[in-house]
Design an enzyme around this catalytic site. Structure first.
Site, mmCIF file in Angstrom:
data_model
loop_
_atom_site.group_PDB
_atom_site.id
_atom_site.type_symbol
_atom_site.label_atom_id
_atom_site.label_comp_id
_atom_site.label_asym_id
_atom_site.label_seq_id
_atom_site.Cartn_x
_atom_site.Cartn_y
_atom_site.Cartn_z
ATOM 1 C CB SER A 43 0.823 -1.026 -4.817
ATOM 2 O OG SER A 43 1.098 0.086 -5.743
ATOM 3 C CG HIS A 246 0.478 3.770 -3.337
ATOM 4 N ND1 HIS A 246 1.718 4.198 -3.003
ATOM 5 C CD2 HIS A 246 0.532 2.768 -4.349
ATOM 6 C CE1 HIS A 246 2.464 3.174 -3.827
ATOM 7 N NE2 HIS A 246 1.769 2.323 -4.440
#
Length: 265
Positions: A43, A246
């Site tokens: 990711s 993230h």
């Protein structure tokens, strides 16, 4: 007659100069080396946190560092195979088949999910201090004992499929600043041990990358001062379930991309 050797030498010099000048002035005569770029990984390479995402199911964003680098460098071809949630086995089973002998550049982030990224973050964000500590210690133990062999196998597979490519392994940033962060934030202790776990992962990953003859791009310095709890964070907190912890679009552009540029020139 005695001047013929000199004349020949001068003629050769003029011809060489003319050819060199022509290569500079004639469009298409002198070109930069072609770059065939394949972006692999999890990711942190696919662009989770930046959005919007494509329809692949891998949460790929054009705001991730890989498509940004490809666009800025005018590559000959760009293949985006990074996938959110990927572990080393996914790279081996689903991603390396995008590589070939014509591939000249490969980038990858991998290993965080193998070490239990989601479980560690969940335990620390919603669990007790002891559950956080246990999860972090388990992840650090995995990173130093089991992960190296998985990384070695992954890098070897990339080398085997793309023998002419430069392999660049990008690391993960420290996620947190340890300054005051409000009553609802994780404690300073939790944020500190999570950052320490990121350091362990960086140490292991960089060592295995070097052993494989790859280049390691450390992102901890480029993200410094922009973690969760910073005045200008480049890491998402828990505003979104998928995007939590993230990088956001700024994180990929100003954190990851400069780290990649620093090693590619």
């Amino acid at each position: 007659m005695p001047h013929r050797p000199l004349a020949r030498a001068l003629a050769a010099l003029v011809a060489a100069f003319t050819a060199a000048l022509g290569a500079v002035l004639v469009p298409g005569t002198a070109q930069a080396a072609a770059v065939t770029y394949v972006a692999l990984g999890d990711s942190y390479s696919s662009g989770v946190g930046a959005g919007p995402y494509d329809t692949s199911g891998c949460l790929r964003s054009q705001k991730s560092y890989a498509p940004l680098w490809a666009a800025a460098h005018g590559v000959t071809s760009f293949t985006f195979r990074a996938c959110g949630g990927a572990v080393t086995a996914d790279v081996l089973n689903d991603q390396v088949n995008a590589l070939s002998a014509s591939t000249t550049l490969v980038t990858i982030t991998i290993g965080g999910n193998d070490a239990g990224f989601v479980n560690v973050i969940t335990s620390c964000r919603f669990g007790s201090t002891s559950s956080c500590t246990n999860a972090v210690n388990t992840a650090k133990s995995f990173a130093t004992s089991t992960l190296p062999a998985r990384l070695d196998a992954t890098y070897a597979a990339i080398r085997n499929r793309a023998p002419n490519a430069r392999l660049i392994v990008l690391g993960y940033p420290r996620l947190f600043e340890t300054t005051s962060c409000g009553l609802l934030a994780m404690s300073t202790y939790k944020r500190t041990i999570l950052n320490e776990a990121a350091d362990v992962l960086a140490s292991v990953t960089s060592a295995r990358a070097r052993a494989a003859g790859a280049t390691f791009a450390d992102t901890r310095s480029t993200f410094a001062g922009h973690g969760v709890c910073a005045g200008d964070p480049w890491i998402n907190d828990i505003s979104g379930i998928i995007e939590a912890y993230h990088p956001d679009a700024d994180g990929y552009r100003y954190g990851y991309l400069p780290a990649l540029n620093a090693v590619t020139g």
